[in-house]
Write a protein that holds these residues in place. Structure first.
Motif, mmCIF file in Angstrom:
data_model
loop_
_atom_site.group_PDB
_atom_site.id
_atom_site.type_symbol
_atom_site.label_atom_id
_atom_site.label_comp_id
_atom_site.label_asym_id
_atom_site.label_seq_id
_atom_site.Cartn_x
_atom_site.Cartn_y
_atom_site.Cartn_z
ATOM 1 N N LYS A 36 48.061 -3.579 -30.317
ATOM 2 C CA LYS A 36 47.820 -2.480 -31.256
ATOM 3 C C LYS A 36 48.051 -1.097 -30.649
ATOM 4 C CE LYS A 36 44.768 -5.243 -34.063
ATOM 5 N NZ LYS A 36 43.472 -5.369 -34.705
ATOM 6 N N VAL A 53 50.308 2.010 -29.458
ATOM 7 C CA VAL A 53 51.610 2.618 -29.734
ATOM 8 C C VAL A 53 51.960 3.619 -28.635
ATOM 9 C CG1 VAL A 53 52.983 3.985 -31.360
ATOM 10 C CG2 VAL A 53 51.386 2.256 -32.220
ATOM 11 N N LYS A 61 49.521 -0.165 -40.294
ATOM 12 C CA LYS A 61 49.707 1.285 -40.319
ATOM 13 C C LYS A 61 49.407 1.849 -38.937
ATOM 14 C CE LYS A 61 48.020 3.785 -43.523
ATOM 15 N NZ LYS A 61 47.177 4.501 -44.485
ATOM 16 N N GLU A 62 49.880 3.058 -38.702
ATOM 17 C CA GLU A 62 49.541 3.759 -37.465
ATOM 18 C C GLU A 62 48.430 4.757 -37.729
ATOM 19 O OE1 GLU A 62 52.979 5.427 -35.549
ATOM 20 O OE2 GLU A 62 53.810 3.453 -35.131
ATOM 21 N N ILE A 81 47.766 6.727 -30.272
ATOM 22 C CA ILE A 81 48.216 6.204 -31.552
ATOM 23 C C ILE A 81 48.132 4.689 -31.475
ATOM 24 C CG2 ILE A 81 50.127 6.034 -33.197
ATOM 25 C CD1 ILE A 81 50.992 8.830 -32.247
ATOM 26 N N VAL A 82 47.469 4.121 -32.469
ATOM 27 C CA VAL A 82 47.254 2.677 -32.510
ATOM 28 C C VAL A 82 47.762 2.118 -33.839
ATOM 29 C CG1 VAL A 82 45.228 2.817 -31.014
ATOM 30 C CG2 VAL A 82 44.924 2.897 -33.490
ATOM 31 N N LYS A 83 47.901 0.804 -33.872
ATOM 32 C CA LYS A 83 48.254 0.113 -35.108
ATOM 33 C C LYS A 83 47.028 -0.648 -35.590
ATOM 34 C CE LYS A 83 51.698 -1.968 -33.068
ATOM 35 N NZ LYS A 83 52.837 -2.819 -32.751
ATOM 36 N N ASP A 112 45.005 8.663 -40.347
ATOM 37 C CA ASP A 112 46.199 7.861 -40.583
ATOM 38 C C ASP A 112 47.431 8.727 -40.351
ATOM 39 O OD1 ASP A 112 45.575 9.362 -42.953
ATOM 40 O OD2 ASP A 112 46.920 8.067 -44.100
#
Length: 113
Positions: free
Chosen positions: A42, A44, A2-3, A79-81, A108
């Motif tokens: 990870k 974004v 998920k981001e 923004i990361v995963k 999230d």
């Protein structure tokens, strides 16, 4: 995966403007921290936020912002995963905003189809 968005918040402080050397040191800290996330695959995206802005309310009234009376400033985001919220929280470890007494809000990102 998920981001998740990490929102960087710091207290407004009346401090002298940092020197060019101090600014470069801060930039290096951010680059190192974000680079560590990117090295894990990870990362974004990210952006810093400037000081110019306005707020539009529901009835169309536009006011200047960010506001001088606000005690907390949102300075940027990344923004990361991650697999879950707990993993996203772990990615916040070592965030340079903590060195300035700030905090990281982690949310999230909802996918809307």
């Amino acid at each position: 995966m998920k981001e998740f968005m990490m929102i960087f918040r710091t207290e407004k402080a009346d401090q002298p403007k940092p020197s060019p050397e101090q600014m470069q040191a801060m930039v290096n800290q951010w680059q190192d921290w974000i680079g560590g996330i990117a090295a894990q695959g990870k990362f974004v995206s990210t952006n810093a936020l400037g000081y110019e802005g306005q707020t539009v309310n529901a009835n169309g009234v536009v006011s200047d912002g960010p506001y001088a009376e606000v005690k907390e400033i949102v300075g940027g985001y990344i923004i990361v995963k991650a697999d879950n919220l707990a993993d996203a929280v772990k990615l916040s470890e070592g965030c340079p905003t903590f060195l300035m007494g700030g905090k990281v809000e982690i949310r999230d990102v909802m996918v809307i189809n």
